[in-house]
Design a protein around this motif. Structure first.
Motif, mmCIF file in Angstrom:
data_model
loop_
_atom_site.group_PDB
_atom_site.id
_atom_site.type_symbol
_atom_site.label_atom_id
_atom_site.label_comp_id
_atom_site.label_asym_id
_atom_site.label_seq_id
_atom_site.Cartn_x
_atom_site.Cartn_y
_atom_site.Cartn_z
ATOM 1 N N MET A 1 37.780 29.704 32.738
ATOM 2 C CA MET A 1 37.744 30.662 33.855
ATOM 3 C C MET A 1 36.557 31.590 33.694
ATOM 4 O O MET A 1 36.185 31.964 32.596
ATOM 5 C CB MET A 1 39.024 31.477 33.759
ATOM 6 C CG MET A 1 39.777 31.817 35.014
ATOM 7 S SD MET A 1 40.146 30.669 36.266
ATOM 8 C CE MET A 1 39.234 31.208 37.616
ATOM 9 N N ALA A 39 40.573 30.883 44.058
ATOM 10 C CA ALA A 39 40.842 30.272 42.754
ATOM 11 C C ALA A 39 40.286 28.860 42.687
ATOM 12 O O ALA A 39 39.648 28.468 41.704
ATOM 13 C CB ALA A 39 42.352 30.259 42.513
ATOM 14 N N ASP A 40 40.482 28.110 43.769
ATOM 15 C CA ASP A 40 39.972 26.742 43.803
ATOM 16 C C ASP A 40 38.456 26.715 43.726
ATOM 17 O O ASP A 40 37.872 25.915 42.984
ATOM 18 C CB ASP A 40 40.428 26.052 45.093
ATOM 19 C CG ASP A 40 41.899 25.659 45.019
ATOM 20 O OD1 ASP A 40 42.382 25.398 43.904
ATOM 21 O OD2 ASP A 40 42.561 25.614 46.072
ATOM 22 N N LEU A 41 37.830 27.620 44.494
ATOM 23 C CA LEU A 41 36.375 27.654 44.497
ATOM 24 C C LEU A 41 35.844 28.018 43.118
ATOM 25 O O LEU A 41 34.907 27.389 42.608
ATOM 26 C CB LEU A 41 35.875 28.697 45.525
ATOM 27 C CG LEU A 41 36.017 28.334 47.008
ATOM 28 C CD1 LEU A 41 35.683 29.537 47.871
ATOM 29 C CD2 LEU A 41 35.124 27.167 47.365
ATOM 30 N N GLU A 43 37.205 27.656 40.282
ATOM 31 C CA GLU A 43 37.405 26.566 39.330
ATOM 32 C C GLU A 43 36.406 25.436 39.566
ATOM 33 O O GLU A 43 35.867 24.853 38.624
ATOM 34 C CB GLU A 43 38.831 26.044 39.463
ATOM 35 C CG GLU A 43 39.388 25.584 38.125
ATOM 36 C CD GLU A 43 40.849 25.200 38.234
ATOM 37 O OE1 GLU A 43 41.568 25.871 38.997
ATOM 38 O OE2 GLU A 43 41.251 24.234 37.569
ATOM 39 N N ALA A 44 36.177 25.172 40.841
ATOM 40 C CA ALA A 44 35.219 24.115 41.168
ATOM 41 C C ALA A 44 33.836 24.483 40.669
ATOM 42 O O ALA A 44 33.107 23.646 40.127
ATOM 43 C CB ALA A 44 35.206 23.897 42.684
#
Lengths: 430, 110
Positions: A1, A39-41, A43-44
């Motif tokens: 993260m 969160a998805d962005l 992580e991507a």
């Protein structure tokens, strides 16, 4: 993260942009579709750019558009995959068309509303008559624009429909000729000439009324017609700069005492030493009492600079009991210190009311006057006229013994003499 | 050939298959699809597909707190989803077989 605040900010911004492009779906769907988008962005990004998101290099400015494509396309992809309708096409293109459609609608409604009238034969013949009168409008149009041109040429003065000078006449006739030719479809050399004609038509239609009222005003001024504009202006300026005035109307504006175009409310007299004098009687060269408060206006309020309340001036009382309005400085009473006498004597100060302190311009006059050597030179126009009471008898002796007429002058200087050796009345000290 | 065009028709089945083996959140599903070889799959396409399958009742969802970072919305497959996946699997195999025999096995690029 990632711990990078810069990255977080970029992710938030990108997610916000995506949501913006989904906004038309309503908040519930947007939330459903892009709920954990940040969160998805993040992580991507961390997956694809381990160095940038690793936390070691916080300053790397990430262009998420390069990673995920434009937010708009991202949103479109979300929509498509979720089986939701694509955003409505941008309405900007259709704005003009929509405005035109709305205009057509309004026009149609308008003509429908008037249809009962416009479908009558009388209306048709009225329109026909209007059509035949068009050349008259052509002339009027040119005339108005010629008047405007003359107005401009004359430095924005004399906007009149009736020419009083040759140049005005020439310009107006020329304007009328050009306008008529335009009306006949001639003299339009340029491609944009029709638009110019439309513009001038509108301008002329707008200017007809001002021209009419300006002309009427000048005709009403009679012999002042030519200079009416400047006369009005001058009068207005004088009126506005008049710092004191009656509470009421401007009628009879020439009454009273005026100095340099400003009305005077009160007079303050100082002796040769510069000390203020009270209860001074003032007469003009014809022996008339000088009154700042004109006859018939004694019961009007005054507005004086630096004093908020309107006030009344009250006259001095002569020993014979008569009122004297030429005794200065006049005493003043505030508006609420005055009352109407039951006995019908008019406005009087209420019992026990004290005059307001009239503000003297100077406690002491700024200059003292040297006593005159030639005390016999009784020239009241001379600035260093004798002020010493002891000399007064001598001073006044050469003057005419009765109030002087128009032609009364002293031998040497030709200026009007003092009206009389002794004022006709004595004034009771207040 | 642009595989994204091919993907469009089978993304539902692919997502369902990934979630069937183990529940997952949005980007987790993307990552697993890519790990399986679907490198061209778009993030947004997967998220949109998850949402559509959820609306259709093929998926269930629940929020799971994570030790670090924000809570995650996990998706799991429903019985209806399994049914759907079974149908699509069958259809795909038939389609792949048909197309395989049509195109042949020769690989000219190799």
């Amino acid at each position: 993260m990632t711990s990078g605040t810069t990255l977080d900010a970029h992710v938030r911004g990108y997610a916000q942009a995506v949501r913006l492009h989904l906004a038309d779906l309503g908040p519930d769907v947007v939330d459903d579709l892009a709920g954990g988008l940040e969160a998805d962005l993040a992580e991507a990004v961390a997956d694809r750019m381990p160095t940038a998101a690793g936390g070691t290099d916080d300053d790397v400015v990430l262009d998420l558009v390069k990673v995920f494509g434009p937010a708009e396309r991202y949103a479109a992809e979300l929509r498509a995959a979720a089986g939701l309708p694509q955003a409505a096409p941008r309405t900007r293109i259709g704005l003009r068309a929509r405005a035109a459609a709305r205009g057509r609608k309004v026009r149609d409604a308008w003509s429908r509303a008037w249809a009962p009238l416009t479908s009558t034969p009388a209306w048709a013949s009225f329109r026909e008559a209007l059509g035949e009168l068009r050349p008259v409008w052509w002339v009027v149009r040119g005339w108005v624009l010629g008047a405007l041109a003359a107005y401009f040429v004359n430095g924005w003065s004399d906007f009149v429909a009736v020419p009083t000078r040759t140049d005005q006449l020439v310009l107006m006739v020329a304007g009328a000729v050009v306008s008529v030719q335009w009306g006949r479809g001639r003299w339009m050399p340029w491609r944009w000439s029709p638009r110019l004609v439309t513009a001038t038509t509108v301008a002329a239609a707008v200017l007809v009324l001002p021209l009419w009222s300006a002309t009427r005003a000048q005709v009403a001024q009679g012999e002042h017609a030519v200079t009416a504009g400047s006369y009005d202006r001058g009068w207005q300026d004088g009126y506005e700069s008049r710092q004191v005035g009656y509470g009421g109307a401007a009628a009879g504006a020439d009454d009273g005492v005026w100095v340099d175009g400003m009305q005077v409310s009160n007079l303050f007299v100082y002796d040769a030493n510069g000390d203020p004098l009270r209860d001074v009687q003032v007469f003009d060269d014809r022996g008339r009492p000088v009154r700042t408060v004109p006859t018939g206006r004694e019961e009007e309020t005054w507005h004086v600079p630096d004093v908020e309340e309107p006030w009344y001036f009250r006259p001095a009382e002569a020993t014979d009991g008569r009122e004297r309005w030429n005794v200065y400085p006049l005493r003043a009473f505030g508006e609420r210190d005055m009352t109407y006498d039951e006995a019908g004597d008019g406005l009087r100060p209420t019992v026990g009311a004290r005059p307001q302190p009239t503000p003297w311009p100077f406690l002491k006059a700024p200059t003292a006057i040297a006593p005159s050597e030639r005390s016999a030179g009784a020239d009241p126009q001379e600035p260093h006229g004798p002020q010493d009471p002891a000399a007064e008898g001598e001073v006044q002796s050469p003057a005419p013994s009765e109030p002087a007429g128009d032609g009364a002058t002293t031998e040497q200087s030709g200026v009007p003499a003092a009206p009389g050796p002794v004022a006709p009345t004595a004034v009771a000290a207040p | 050939m642009d595989t994204t065009q091919l993907l469009k028709g089978v993304l539902d089945a692919a997502v369902l298959a990934v979630v069937e083996s183990e529940d997952g959140y949005g980007y987790d599903v993307v990552r697993r699809l890519r790990a399986q070889g679907l490198h061209d799959v778009g993030d947004a396409s997967v998220y949109g597909t998850l949402r559509r399958l959820y609306s259709a009742g093929a998926l269930t969802s629940y929020v799971q707190p994570s030790e670090e970072g924000p809570h995650r919305k996990y998706y799991g497959i429903t019985p209806h989803g399994r049914q759907m996946l079974a149908t699509q699997r069958k259809e795909w195999q038939e389609f792949a077989g048909t197309l395989g025999s049509l195109l042949g096995t020769r690989n000219e690029a190799a």
